[in-house]
Structures are given as C-alpha cells and as structure tokens.
Design an enzyme around this catalytic site. Sequence first.
Site, PDB file in Angstrom:
ATOM      1  CB  SER A   1      -3.071  42.239  -9.921  1.00 46.23           C
ATOM      2  OG  SER A   1      -3.259  43.311  -9.034  1.00 46.23           O
TER       3      SER A   1
ATOM      4  CG  ASP B   1      -0.260  39.512  -2.855  1.00 47.35           C
ATOM      5  OD1 ASP B   1      -0.023  40.736  -2.804  1.00 47.35           O
ATOM      6  OD2 ASP B   1      -0.783  38.957  -3.835  1.00 47.35           O
TER       7      ASP B   1
ATOM      8  CG  HIS C   1       0.450  41.527  -6.215  1.00 42.76           C
ATOM      9  ND1 HIS C   1      -0.630  40.785  -5.819  1.00 42.76           N
ATOM     10  CD2 HIS C   1       0.008  42.364  -7.187  1.00 42.76           C
ATOM     11  CE1 HIS C   1      -1.691  41.157  -6.513  1.00 42.76           C
ATOM     12  NE2 HIS C   1      -1.323  42.106  -7.359  1.00 42.76           N
TER      13      HIS C   1
END
Length: 531
Positions: free
Chosen positions: A225, A452, A481
């Site tokens: 991320s 995502d 994610h």
Amino acid sequence: MAITVRVGVGRVAAAVVLLAMAALPATAADLPPPVTTPTDPSPDHRQLAWKTCVRGPDDDTGKALDKAGAQCAGLTVPLDYAAPGGQTVSIAIARLRAADPAHRIGTLLYNMGGPADPAIESLPAVSAAMGATARRYDIVGVDPRFTGRNTPLDCGWRTETYFRSAGPDRAGFDRMTAFERGLAEQCRDRAGALLPHVSTRNAARDMDAVRAALGERRISFYGVSYGTYLGEVYTAMFPGRTDRVVLDGVHDPSRLAPWAEYGTEQVNEDALRHWAGWAAAHDRTYGLGGTADAVLATLDRIQAAAVRRPLSVGPYRVDRHVAPLFDYAVLGDDTEEGDALIAGVFRTLRQAADTGHAEPDEFLAAFLAATLTGDGSAYGSTQTAYLCADTPGPRDTEVHWRAIERTRARHPLFGPILNNVTPCSFWPPPEEQPVTTVHNDIPALMVNATGDPRVPYSEARQMHARWPASRLITVTGSYRHGVYGTDYGDACVNDTVNAFLATGRLPAADLTCAPVVSTPRSLSGSSGQVR
C-alpha cells in the site's frame, strides 16, 4: 494513499476490516523524547545498541518480538536533514537475524502502509510469510518517524481521522470545512514545529540512515500500500542502494495529486457491489437483502435515516458525515470473515435506523470511539501530517466543492466522501516539493488485485509499464488490497514472491493468479493496509 482508521479492536484501514489489534508501546514514559538537541554539533548517528524489545510489563508487542528472537534498537537521525547538526529524533528498529548465516542474502526492510502504520509489530508475521527464505535474511522493521514505538506527534484531536463525508448539501460541506480547518489549526498550535519534517521523503532518508547503520551497501525492500510509495521514493532518492524490491498494492506516484483519494469513486462502487453480493447470499443471517441491489438499497436507507436524524448507537450519535464511512469501510478485505464482520455492523446500523437505537458490538464500539472521541488520535495526527506533506492538494476549498458537485450525480455516496475538503487545505505548506519522479531499472516484483479499491489496478499497470525491470502479478476477480503474505493469494502469489526474494530472479513473464477466498491471515497480524 488512503486514510487508515486504527481502532481498539482491529484497524479499519478505511477499510481492511477484520484484523486483531496489536499492543501499543507500554507507556509514554517508556518512549524516547520526541526531539533532542545534541551537545555535539556533529553527533555520530550510526550507533546501534541492540537489546531486548520489551519496554515494560504491559508491552505485549515487545514480548512477542522477544519470543520470536528479535532484537531492538533506536537510531538517532536529524529532525531536519537540511540541518544535520541540529535537533534529532530517535527511530525505533527491530531485527530478526538470518537463521542460516552461511547462506545469508542480505537485509530486507519492509513497510506496512498507512501512511503511519507501525512496522515493528509485524516482524514475526513478515518472517512467517517469507517461509524458508526468511532464514537467509536479516529482516528489519523500521517504525517511520513519529509512528509505532517512536514518540508520537499528537495534535490532541477528538478524532482519530479527519475522514468524513461532506454530506448532501452545501451546508454540510461548510460544516466540514470548519471542522477540517479546526483540526489543522489545533495541529499547528500543538505540533507546528514538527510538521515540516513529517514526509515520505524524510522517511526515505531515515531508511537510508538505517541501511548505513546496519553496514549494508544495499537493502532489499517489501512494501504494501503506502509502503509501495515509500519504496518507490527511496529507490528514486537513493539509486543503487536496493537489491530485490517487492511492491504489493502498487502506487503510481504521478497519480497522488490533487488529493489522496482523487478519482477512485468507481473502483469503490464496484467493490461495494461485490460485497453486497456476498451479503445477499447470507441474507438469512444478516437480513440486509436477498439481492445485491436490495442490500445496496438497505445501505441507502441507513444513509437517508442518518441525514434525517443522527443514528443512536450505544452512547454515540452517527450523523450524515460519519455514517457514509461504513460503506467505505466494507472495502479492501474481500474475505469471508471480513465480509461477515462488516455485515454485522450494517445489521446494527439498520436496527438503529429502523428502531431509533441499537447497541454496538465490540468492533463497532471501538470504531465509533476512535472516530468520535479521539481514541488513538496521535495515529491520525501523524498520518495526516504525512498525507498533507505528500498530497497537499488545493488551498482553495471551492475546488473540493466543485469536485463534489461534479461527481455527486454519478457517485452520490462516494463523491462527497472522496472529494471532501481535508485539513491539508489549511496545513502549513511542505518545506520541499513532495513530487518524486520514479524511473527505475532495478528488479522489482509488483502484486495487485484487479478490483483493489484502495489503489486501482490501473496504477499498478502504469507503474509496471514505466519500470522496465519489473514483473506484475495480477490477482484476477479479486477486490482485496494487499495480497502477499495471506492465505488469500495462496502459493501462486506467495511462492512467486519468495522465490524472487530467494534467487533474485524475476518470473520470465507477468503472472496471473486467481484468489483463494478464505479466512484471512493478515501478514501484519494486526493491520489492514490501505492506500
């Protein structure tokens, strides 16, 4: 990058919802002072004194690290790298030494996202995810400045996150503008001297100081991320100092402006509909509707009730600005257990909308405490400081209002959430330009799910196209994610990543994997990462 809400039971990473909370450092007294002024104008910032990780009797994170065989240290770095002889901060580090030193590859650093998610607490889980490959690495967790086991930056907010919906009208937007301005002013008053020094570029400089202190010419890196952005910035600022790079949930740095969640309305709506299909299949349990459309209609009815009058949930009042966050919070997990957890939340909210009151379960109560009373506000303060340095956005709040109005017709739920004004419009301007041009030719393995909602798959594809020596693992039909290190991606993802870390050889071609839907085993063991 997205907005993470850490709560007492689990961290709703503005949406990856189901994960157990890790213990925080023992007490404030156990933490190093936030800023020190060295007596030596040229201090040695390269000394690491490794010791036990436990800081006190209630330090469960330290106990878990000690049990795993880790050692901890602190590294003194400049608060302002432009003034290296000035004030300093201490950066917390934890390390698991290679169990097979005869075949040691090197050191791997990692970042778990956020921004501002701690890294150190995830060290045992990262090692477990790497399997046998972990034996050949020194694995090092570094809590970025003012996060995790470092002294926090605390603005004293009565909320853990600034994230809110603008609501259905101009009056609501004006109310939120005043709210966000107040948060920024409070942060300037309480922590203004630190704010210019909280940025991804400084976190990358801290990483390089750790590399030097470890005596490594190059480091390998895993980021998920926001951690992908940190890794990209590091490789751009310090070329030639990385070996094997793994990026999971891949940011395209050129897409971070004008604000953190710009342009993600459709991918969020797609993920919400996907979740609604799951909820419809479990209508007998949760009573939210027998089809995806019926479930979405129930969610709309909850929102409409909150507009008429704040929902009464335990001691909390959930108004038109907070209620939409729950629709956003269903996204990014895409596992059976996560879907069930959030369905239970909506069952409670539906009861509050229908009957006038409902009692929250432990998870929902923790979420509301964090959002409405400020439980964990130091985390939100630090995260906001990173976001406002990296994606400062427009100073003119009317830009946000026009964006809301432009998107409201097509995206009535997500438009007012994702385009709302933030404290960054009122934040002190960053000291250096945050934009970092990333152009690499080092080996990198990228991982992204097609659905995502936090970092759209298009960003991974664009970054892959601009990174010639990279391969992309695509997880199809997935709305998760962060895939590596969980049961979700199974051997297709995990074994491919670990083989690359072990050999340094990328797959011969890009790879497509199918999701394995199961109970999640979070790589961090505590954190959901979002953009």
